[in-house]
Design an enzyme around this catalytic site. Structure first.
Site, PDB file in Angstrom:
ATOM      1  N   LYS A   8      17.488  12.769 -22.737  1.00 32.19           N
ATOM      2  CA  LYS A   8      18.770  13.085 -22.091  1.00 32.19           C
ATOM      3  C   LYS A   8      19.762  11.966 -22.366  1.00 32.19           C
ATOM      4  O   LYS A   8      19.444  10.793 -22.155  1.00 32.19           O
ATOM      5  CB  LYS A   8      18.579  13.225 -20.576  1.00 32.19           C
ATOM      6  CG  LYS A   8      19.846  13.651 -19.854  1.00 32.19           C
ATOM      7  CD  LYS A   8      20.036  15.141 -19.948  1.00 32.19           C
ATOM      8  CE  LYS A   8      21.358  15.608 -19.376  1.00 32.19           C
ATOM      9  NZ  LYS A   8      22.497  15.381 -20.279  1.00 32.19           N
TER      10      LYS A   8
ATOM     11  N   LYS B  85      17.818   4.199 -17.302  1.00 36.81           N
ATOM     12  CA  LYS B  85      18.721   4.813 -16.319  1.00 36.81           C
ATOM     13  C   LYS B  85      18.062   6.028 -15.666  1.00 36.81           C
ATOM     14  O   LYS B  85      18.038   6.163 -14.436  1.00 36.81           O
ATOM     15  CB  LYS B  85      20.017   5.218 -17.015  1.00 36.81           C
ATOM     16  CG  LYS B  85      21.110   5.718 -16.093  1.00 36.81           C
ATOM     17  CD  LYS B  85      22.357   6.114 -16.870  1.00 36.81           C
ATOM     18  CE  LYS B  85      23.004   4.946 -17.579  1.00 36.81           C
ATOM     19  NZ  LYS B  85      24.289   5.313 -18.200  1.00 36.81           N
TER      20      LYS B  85
ATOM     21  N   LYS C 164      20.400   9.560 -27.158  1.00 33.23           N
ATOM     22  CA  LYS C 164      21.829   9.277 -27.386  1.00 33.23           C
ATOM     23  C   LYS C 164      22.181   9.720 -28.800  1.00 33.23           C
ATOM     24  O   LYS C 164      21.331   9.702 -29.699  1.00 33.23           O
ATOM     25  CB  LYS C 164      22.125   7.783 -27.245  1.00 33.23           C
ATOM     26  CG  LYS C 164      23.572   7.500 -26.848  1.00 33.23           C
ATOM     27  CD  LYS C 164      23.802   7.826 -25.370  1.00 33.23           C
ATOM     28  CE  LYS C 164      25.170   7.379 -24.927  1.00 33.23           C
ATOM     29  NZ  LYS C 164      25.333   7.568 -23.471  1.00 33.23           N
TER      30      LYS C 164
ATOM     31  N   THR D 291      30.750  10.448 -12.780  1.00 36.31           N
ATOM     32  CA  THR D 291      30.511   9.050 -13.162  1.00 36.31           C
ATOM     33  C   THR D 291      31.396   8.115 -12.340  1.00 36.31           C
ATOM     34  O   THR D 291      30.939   7.103 -11.804  1.00 36.31           O
ATOM     35  CB  THR D 291      30.753   8.829 -14.663  1.00 36.31           C
ATOM     36  OG1 THR D 291      30.083   9.844 -15.406  1.00 36.31           O
ATOM     37  CG2 THR D 291      30.221   7.478 -15.098  1.00 36.31           C
TER      38      THR D 291
ATOM     39  N   ASN E  78      38.029   8.681 -18.798  1.00 34.18           N
ATOM     40  CA  ASN E  78      37.547   9.531 -17.705  1.00 34.18           C
ATOM     41  C   ASN E  78      36.970   8.697 -16.568  1.00 34.18           C
ATOM     42  O   ASN E  78      37.356   8.843 -15.402  1.00 34.18           O
ATOM     43  CB  ASN E  78      36.496  10.514 -18.237  1.00 34.18           C
ATOM     44  CG  ASN E  78      35.894  11.361 -17.125  1.00 34.18           C
ATOM     45  OD1 ASN E  78      35.005  10.925 -16.404  1.00 34.18           O
ATOM     46  ND2 ASN E  78      36.376  12.577 -16.980  1.00 34.18           N
TER      47      ASN E  78
END
Length: 421
Positions: A75, A99, A111, A195, A226
């Site tokens: 992920k 994480k 990633k 986030t 963002n």
């Protein structure tokens, strides 16, 4: 001429391995175990070609690193940036492993990146690039295999193209294969700002532990994409004062407080917060070492190093970007007694939001927005508590080390249970 030492010190993968070996010493891990943890399970390099508007074929290179699947499917996000490298993508996939482990999500780490400046592409070229990237990778993607999401310079529209191309070429209708999608395609509204929401909530908890609370505290945010823009909004709602912001063109510092809505309007109109009319114009380097209570490096990796860490004046750092501090900077800030809330916790609201979206897709779209928001915040609170307990137990270590000890230990146990080490 750049020395070998300087090149290595700026290499994100080298930095992450250095941090991992420090954790290995604390946990008493053997060299073979550390090799297993630092080596990705698979790295895919692909050539992506598009027909540009001038009729020429343009060629780009992309990568997907699938670091570790002991805890579940890979992920992690996909970034489009002209300076992306394979080592960077591998390092970021390693960070995603820690994480996801720290947040107790049922994922491993992944990633991806394409070496491209998306600002040089038309919308049609960007769509072609995105679809062709999935054409090259679709066999290795899926809700039970590897679940990409937005990252630097990618968004819900790009995820929509990814999903559509994946469904066409694979013959599967698998909404959970990507997260950060538009709401109409199985996305959740909370994911857009999760986030920033998670970062400010974590900063609030950390401020209560180290600064006596968040209200009235001054905040500088390096990076106003963002994450940075939503974080600025949420900090203001919490009663903190945002006094510094920046983007790639530079920043502004105003100790009377920055009007976040005005800054957003100006960035949308002119392309940069540097055009904000009040305060003092500063470079990104100046912004990082300016006076504030809370510093949020929310741009790219390795912006705080052994060279500028001694000049940091913030009382608390909350990492918005992945890997914004080098290992040397960590040691310097520890000596200066400046707490650093690490990236693997502070910016994990995005992947927790992605988890909620993915689970919602798997269950058939049954989660309401308010429930999703509560799930994100409660998961981050639990992770902070775990990190803080370990921090108190270790005694002589920093918050990053404490968080990574929790995360790495969980991955090691899963790998041992599977017989992988």
């Amino acid at each position: 001429m750049t020395s070998v030492e300087e090149v290595l010190s700026s290499n994100l993968y080298t930095q992450q391995v250095k941090k991992l070996y420090k954790i290995g010493d604390i946990l008493g891990l053997h060299e073979d175990e550390l090799q297993a943890l630092s080596t990705p399970e698979r790295v895919l390099q692909v050539k992506i070609q598009i027909l540009s508007k001038d009729g020429k074929i343009r060629t780009f290179t992309g990568w997907r690193s699938q670091h570790n699947s002991a805890l579940g499917p890979y992920k992690g996000g996909v970034r489009y940036h002209p300076n992306v490298t394979q080592d960077e993508v591998i390092a970021l996939s390693m960070i995603m492993t820690w994480k996801n482990s720290l947040l107790q999500l049922p994922y491993g780490g992944g990633k991806a990146g394409i070496r491209v400046d998306p600002k040089t592409l038309s919308k049609q070229e960007l769509e072609m690039l995105s679809r062709n990237f999935i054409d090259a990778l679709y066999k290795y993607i899926g809700s039970e295999i590897d679940v990409p999401a937005p990252d630097v310079n990618t968004d819900s529209q790009i995820m929509a193209w990814f999903l559509d191309e994946y469904n066409k070429i694979s013959g599967k209708i698998d909404l959970g294969a990507f997260t950060g999608k538009p709401v109409e395609l199985g996305g959740i509204a909370v994911r857009e700002y999760s986030t920033g929401l998670g970062l400010t909530h974590t900063a609030k908890i950390a401020a209560e532990k180290f600064l006596g609370g968040i209200e009235g505290k001054t905040v500088i945010i390096q990076g106003f994409g963002n994450l940075g823009s939503y974080a600025a909004k949420f900090f203001t709602e919490l009663g903190a004062k945002v006094v510094g912001i920046s983007d790639s063109k530079g920043g502004v510092l105003d100790y009377n407080g920055i009007d976040v809505d005005k800054a957003l309007e100006i960035k949308a109109k002119t392309g940069s917060v540097i055009d904000y009319p009040d305060g003092k114009k500063v470079s990104n380097d100046e912004l990082l070492i300016s006076d504030c209570d809370i510093l949020v490096p929310a741009a790219l990796e390795n912006v705080i190093t052994k060279y500028n860490a001694p000049k940091i004046k913030a009382k608390l750092i909350v990492e918005g970007a992945n890997g914004p501090l080098t290992a040397d900077a960590d040691e310097i800030l520890k000596e200066k007694q400046i707490p650093v809330v690490p990236d693997i916790l502070a910016n994990s609201g995005g992947v927790v939001g992605s988890y909620v979206e993915w689970a919602n897709n798997k269950m058939g779209e049954i989660i309401e927005d308010e429930e999703a928001r509560k799930l994100i915040l409660s998961r981050m609170e639990r992770a902070f508590d775990e990190m803080y307990k370990k921090y108190n137990k270790l005694g002589d270590q920093d918050l990053r080390t404490s968080a990574m000890v929790v995360a790495v230990e969980r991955v090691i146990k899963a790998m041992k249970s599977r017989g992988l080490i």
